[in-house]
Design an enzyme around this catalytic site. Structure first.
Site, PDB file in Angstrom:
ATOM      1  CG  ASP A  97      23.350  36.717  36.321  1.00 38.28           C
ATOM      2  OD1 ASP A  97      22.699  37.563  36.970  1.00 38.28           O
ATOM      3  OD2 ASP A  97      23.578  36.819  35.109  1.00 38.28           O
ATOM      4  CG  ASP A 114      31.939  38.662  23.810  1.00 37.38           C
ATOM      5  OD1 ASP A 114      31.025  38.205  23.107  1.00 37.38           O
ATOM      6  OD2 ASP A 114      32.955  38.007  24.103  1.00 37.38           O
TER       7      ASP A 114
HETATM    8  O1  LIG Z   1      23.686  34.304  32.710  1.00 44.07           O
HETATM    9  C1  LIG Z   1      24.894  34.501  32.784  1.00 44.07           C
HETATM   10  C2  LIG Z   1      25.836  33.717  32.086  1.00 44.07           C
HETATM   11  C3  LIG Z   1      27.174  33.997  32.229  1.00 44.07           C
HETATM   12  N1  LIG Z   1      27.609  35.004  33.021  1.00 44.07           N
HETATM   13  C4  LIG Z   1      29.063  35.275  33.162  1.00 44.07           C
HETATM   14  O2  LIG Z   1      29.639  35.470  31.905  1.00 44.07           O
HETATM   15  C5  LIG Z   1      31.008  35.158  31.956  1.00 44.07           C
HETATM   16  C6  LIG Z   1      31.402  34.349  30.764  1.00 44.07           C
HETATM   17  O3  LIG Z   1      30.835  33.065  30.833  1.00 44.07           O
HETATM   18  P1  LIG Z   1      31.652  31.742  30.464  1.00 44.07           P
HETATM   19  O4  LIG Z   1      30.805  30.585  30.744  1.00 44.07           O
HETATM   20  O5  LIG Z   1      32.997  31.797  31.069  1.00 44.07           O
HETATM   21  O6  LIG Z   1      31.727  31.897  28.902  1.00 44.07           O
HETATM   22  P2  LIG Z   1      32.965  31.830  27.912  1.00 44.07           P
HETATM   23  O7  LIG Z   1      32.457  31.284  26.640  1.00 44.07           O
HETATM   24  O8  LIG Z   1      34.113  31.168  28.538  1.00 44.07           O
HETATM   25  O9  LIG Z   1      33.279  33.364  27.739  1.00 44.07           O
HETATM   26  C7  LIG Z   1      33.572  34.034  26.545  1.00 44.07           C
HETATM   27  O10 LIG Z   1      32.411  34.244  25.764  1.00 44.07           O
HETATM   28  C8  LIG Z   1      31.371  34.961  26.406  1.00 44.07           C
HETATM   29  C9  LIG Z   1      30.210  35.076  25.453  1.00 44.07           C
HETATM   30  O11 LIG Z   1      30.616  35.574  24.270  1.00 44.07           O
HETATM   31  C10 LIG Z   1      31.881  36.314  26.877  1.00 44.07           C
HETATM   32  O12 LIG Z   1      30.893  36.950  27.621  1.00 44.07           O
HETATM   33  C11 LIG Z   1      33.103  36.127  27.738  1.00 44.07           C
HETATM   34  O13 LIG Z   1      33.617  37.354  28.186  1.00 44.07           O
HETATM   35  C12 LIG Z   1      34.137  35.385  26.961  1.00 44.07           C
HETATM   36  O14 LIG Z   1      35.297  35.181  27.737  1.00 44.07           O
HETATM   37  C13 LIG Z   1      31.261  34.420  33.266  1.00 44.07           C
HETATM   38  O15 LIG Z   1      31.961  35.256  34.136  1.00 44.07           O
HETATM   39  C14 LIG Z   1      29.857  34.134  33.760  1.00 44.07           C
HETATM   40  O16 LIG Z   1      29.789  34.149  35.134  1.00 44.07           O
HETATM   41  C15 LIG Z   1      26.697  35.782  33.705  1.00 44.07           C
HETATM   42  O17 LIG Z   1      27.076  36.675  34.442  1.00 44.07           O
HETATM   43  N2  LIG Z   1      25.368  35.509  33.571  1.00 44.07           N
END
Ligand SMILES: O=c1ccn([C@@H]2O[C@H](COP(=O)(O)OP(=O)(O)O[C@H]3O[C@H](CO)[C@@H](O)[C@H](O)[C@H]3O)[C@@H](O)[C@H]2O)c(=O)[nH]1
Ligand SMILES: [Mn+2]
Length: 767
Positions: free
Chosen positions: A174, A478
């Site tokens: 993204d 999620d």
């Molecule tokens: O516009 C976006 C924003 C994020 N991501 C991806 O989403 C994932 C999760 O993002 P992160 O910033 O790591 O969020 P976290 O809060 O750490 O993640 C938790 O919370 C998210 C939202 O609930 C879930 O999607 C994740 O799986 C969960 O591990 C990463 O691989 C990002 O690259 C995208 O692909 N597009």
């Protein structure tokens, strides 16, 4: 029987013509049950534990009812307006605490533990597993270093999967970054050596970075492969440092064409065409031993400012379609870019369920827990989130199955297209889950279609995100997607092997942790205030216990109300010598003792029962308080300001970059503040008020101005908060490093605390 199931996966069209007939067709073809399924996995329920949990819930419930009786008496006998307001605030707090307690009990009604026999899959599958598409999401090369994303991809490309050609890895970028694509071009070359190296040496640690950081046997072969890894790493890091892919890093004409074709002058992250680059093609590309390779495809969906892109859910849906066109595997694994595979036999574990005929008609996904590497001994920020990722999931597993946590989850593609009994048709035939792709992925027609389904207006006026695919409308896509699927009648399974299947990174500064939780909090509010709220829609669709489990998550932000009120009211009244709880000599006092010890004791028992330690439990309960005063409170404010149109919501990607100094402090267990943030002001103000209240009351009791009997509960609360706040005092006064509490925050908080103290004195003067 199982063979028939696998056969069905491999040749879906020969068993069924319509996806809505999937269930009946499969049942007709294989009989209603399968012998193999039962031997592939087992379930353990502990009857004594269930009885004790339920009995305790009942006793605690009576105690709560008694508490509300006491509250009613207090309110009816109020003496002044202030006195009444205090009683009502405590009543509201206790109502929320009681509601949250009741939702937590749902997880304890029937927790189960599962075991799998992945080694048996080989025999059952006749060495021919169903195709598997793996989705890896990344969004920002600065916060998510491409070298780490590449490590994640290599760890799953090296799965023990047979035939390996059935495996396809799709990377969604993204960030639309040429740096990420460059890293993947390098990874494709390194994979040619890495995959056979892992296979032939039976390596368990298949994430290169994790392997080379472990104690591996040094020999000429490992040295050679390490050199190759280091060379790839240096190239990727150099390109990252320069911020662009220079000519001298481009290997051939083909690569040159790709970079010049897409990254043109008008290319920006929020505005660019779709990019789909096949980096490895199974069946065509071979590793250095002549063995097949998995597919590796880089995808950056089209973006433009006028079309909403729905963050990660949008990215996953784009991948769902692109993969549908290119390989259309019946099983999908979704991964975050920082969650690498820690066990090469993980797909086989998931298949123990996904191939079981008895579970299959309603089984939507198999969720593995999120486990993390690099936690410090006390896990100071409670990053493990044991209840969310482990204990609660085991509780839900005994009901309709765990919630989806965004990564480490194997889906059945069909589950993303409508409920088990009625199929939601996508716009084009090629996207039907049973469509068989019979062209190579590099074929012109396939690539053209893939670009078409990755375009940003493809979803206009469609059911994507509402009835199909990953669901839109919440920043916690999620939880929301899993919830909606379970409302539709799908079930899920929680698979938590002893050796973690996946390992991820954790944020190591308090500010990053709290910002991440603040985003979750906003997303959860979106679920509560949608028409699919767990207490209305959920209750009707999934039953009392499951709806309560989801309510526990969706209403998570409401903790901020009781936590904030309990952080100030008992202390400010204490400072003014006003008693608001029963005296120690009053029999009601024991009710409070029981309620406190019961709740903390139960939390502690559950925590310790699942590989917990005292230190980590202490951190966990401390973070509960800290979150209540910071991320949950400010997340709620952010949600409300957005609702009233004052601000916009965004997905602030969690940083996965580790600053050396910060890393060192984290490993010593020292809290990292460092930035000026209103969240820290709330935290510091609370810690000051509690300390002052506690010390003042002690002084007054020694002087004989106050009696301990009436103020004991208030003093206990203040003292408990003070002990929890020790790292905050340390950060404000004793430290001089960069991670200390910024002086501005300390000064401003002291000022705020004084104002609170003075106004409370004014309000409480006549009580
Ligand atoms: O516009 C976006 C924003 C994020 N991501 C991806 O989403 C994932 C999760 O993002 P992160 O910033 O790591 O969020 P976290 O809060 O750490 O993640 C938790 O919370 C998210 C939202 O609930 C879930 O999607 C994740 O799986 C969960 O591990 C990463 O691989 C990002 O690259 C995208 O692909 N597009
Ligand atoms: Mn993350």
């Amino acid at each position: 029987m199982l063979l028939t199931t696998i056969y069905h996966y491999l040749h879906p069209n020969q068993l069924q013509t319509q996806p809505e007939m999937e269930t009946t067709a499969a049942v007709a073809a294989t009989g209603t049950t399968i012998d193999g399924g039962a031997t592939l996995h087992s379930v353990e329920v502990k009857p004594l534990q269930l009885i004790l949990n339920r009995a305790f819930a009942l006793i605690y419930l009576f105690a709560i009812l008694a508490l509300f009786y006491k509250h009613t008496l207090n309110i009816l006998n109020y003496t002044s307006f202030i006195n009444l307001s205090i009683s009502i605030s405590i009543l509201i707090s206790d109502l929320i605490l009681a509601f949250m307690w009741s939702t937590t009990q749902s997880f304890l009604m029937r927790p189960i533990t599962r075991k799998q026999c992945p080694e048996k899959i080989k025999k059952y599958s006749n060495n021919n597993l169903p195709a598997l598409d793996i989705f890896i999401c990344t969004a920002d090369p600065c916060k998510e270093p491409p070298l780490n994303v590449v490590n994640t991809a290599l760890s799953v490309m090296a799965y023990d999967y047979y035939p390996i050609e059935k495996l396809s890895v799709y990377v969604s970028d993204d960030g639309g970054s040429e740096l990420t694509l460059f890293a993947f071009m390098e990874a494709a070359k390194f994979a040619v050596y890495w995959l056979p190296f892992c296979r032939e040496n039976n390596i368990i640690e298949r994430c290169p970075d994790a392997y080379f950081s472990s104690t591996y046997t040094e020999n000429s072969e490992t040295q050679k492969i390490k050199l190759m890894y280091e060379s790839m790493k240096t190239r990727i890091e150099n390109v990252m440092e320069r911020g662009k892919v220079d000519q001298d890093y481009i290997n051939n004409d083909e690569e040159f064409q790709v970079f010049t074709k897409f990254w043109t002058a008008g290319f920006t992250r929020p505005n660019h065409p779709s990019i789909i680059q096949v980096l490895l093609e199974s069946g065509k590309d071979k590793d250095m031993t002549g063995h097949g390779m998995p597919n590796l495809i880089y995808v950056s969906r089209e973006k433009n400012k006028s079309s909403p892109h729905h963050f990660k859910a949008g990215a996953l849906n784009a991948l769902l379609r692109v993969s549908g066109i290119m390989t259309n595997a019946p099983i999908i694994l979704t991964l975050d870019c920082d969650m690498y595979s820690n066990d090469p036999s993980t797909p086989q574990r998931a298949l123990c369920y996904l191939l079981d005929q008895t579970l299959w008609p309603e089984l939507a996904f198999v969720q593995f827990p999120q486990c993390f590497r690099g936690l410090n001994e006390a896990d100071i920020y409670a990053s493990e989130i044991k209840d969310l990722f482990h204990t609660n999931s085991m509780g839900m597993d005994g009901l309709r199955g765990p919630n989806y946590v965004g990564t480490g989850c194997f889906f059945r593609r069909r589950a993303l297209f409508g409920c088990p009994s009625s199929f939601e048709k996508p716009e084009i035939q090629q996207l039907y889950p049973d469509h068989v792709v019979n062209k190579p992925i590099r074929a012109e027609e396939i690539l053209q279609q893939a670009h078409y389904v990755a375009s940003c207006n493809y979803e206009d006026e469609s059911n994507w995100g509402s009835k199909m695919g990953f669901r839109y409308g919440s920043l916690v896509e999620d939880l929301y997607t899993g919830y909606r699927l379970q409302c539709e009648g799908w079930k899920s399974v929680f698979c938590h092997p002893k050796r973690p299947a996946f390992l991820g990174d954790i944020p190591i500064s308090l500010y990053d942790v709290l910002s991440q939780h603040k985003r979750w909090c906003v997303g959860l509010h979106e679920v509560v205030f949608s028409k699919y709220s767990p207490l209305t829609f959920g209750l009707r669709s999934m039953g009392f216990l499951m709806a309560h489990c989801y309510a526990r998550y969706a209403f998570w932000p409401t903790w901020c109300i009781p936590i904030t009120l309990y952080a100030f009211i008992p202390q400010l009244t204490l400072l003014n010598g006003v008693s608001i709880f029963p005296k120690v000599s009053d029999p009601w006092f024991f009710l409070y003792v029981f309620l406190f010890l019961g709740a903390y004791g139960q939390h502690c028992l559950v925590f310790m029962s699942f590989e917990g330690t005292w230190k980590r439990w202490w951190s966990d309960q401390r973070m509960w308080m800290i979150r209540g005063l910071t991320s949950l409170l400010f997340g709620t404010i952010e949600y409300l300001t957005n609702r009233f149109g004052i601000s916009t919501l965004g997905f602030n990607v969690t940083s996965k970059v580790v600053d050396d100094d910060q890393g060192k402090r984290y490993h010593q267990g020292i809290f990292e503040f460092g930035v000026v943030s209103p969240m820290f002001v709330a935290l510091a103000t609370t810690s000051i008020i509690n300390l002052v209240a506690f010390l003042t009351s002690i002084a007054q009791i020694f002087k004989g101005d106050q009696d301990l009997d009436g103020l004991f509960i208030q003093m206990f609360i203040a003292c408990f908060v003070v002990i929890n706040c020790l790292p905050i005092y340390e950060g404000m006064i004793l430290r001089s490093d960069k991670g200390r509490m910024p002086t501005q925050v300390t000064l401003f908080s002291t000022f705020l605390a004084s104002i609170l103290y003075m106004s409370s004195g004014f309000l409480l003067r006549n009580v």
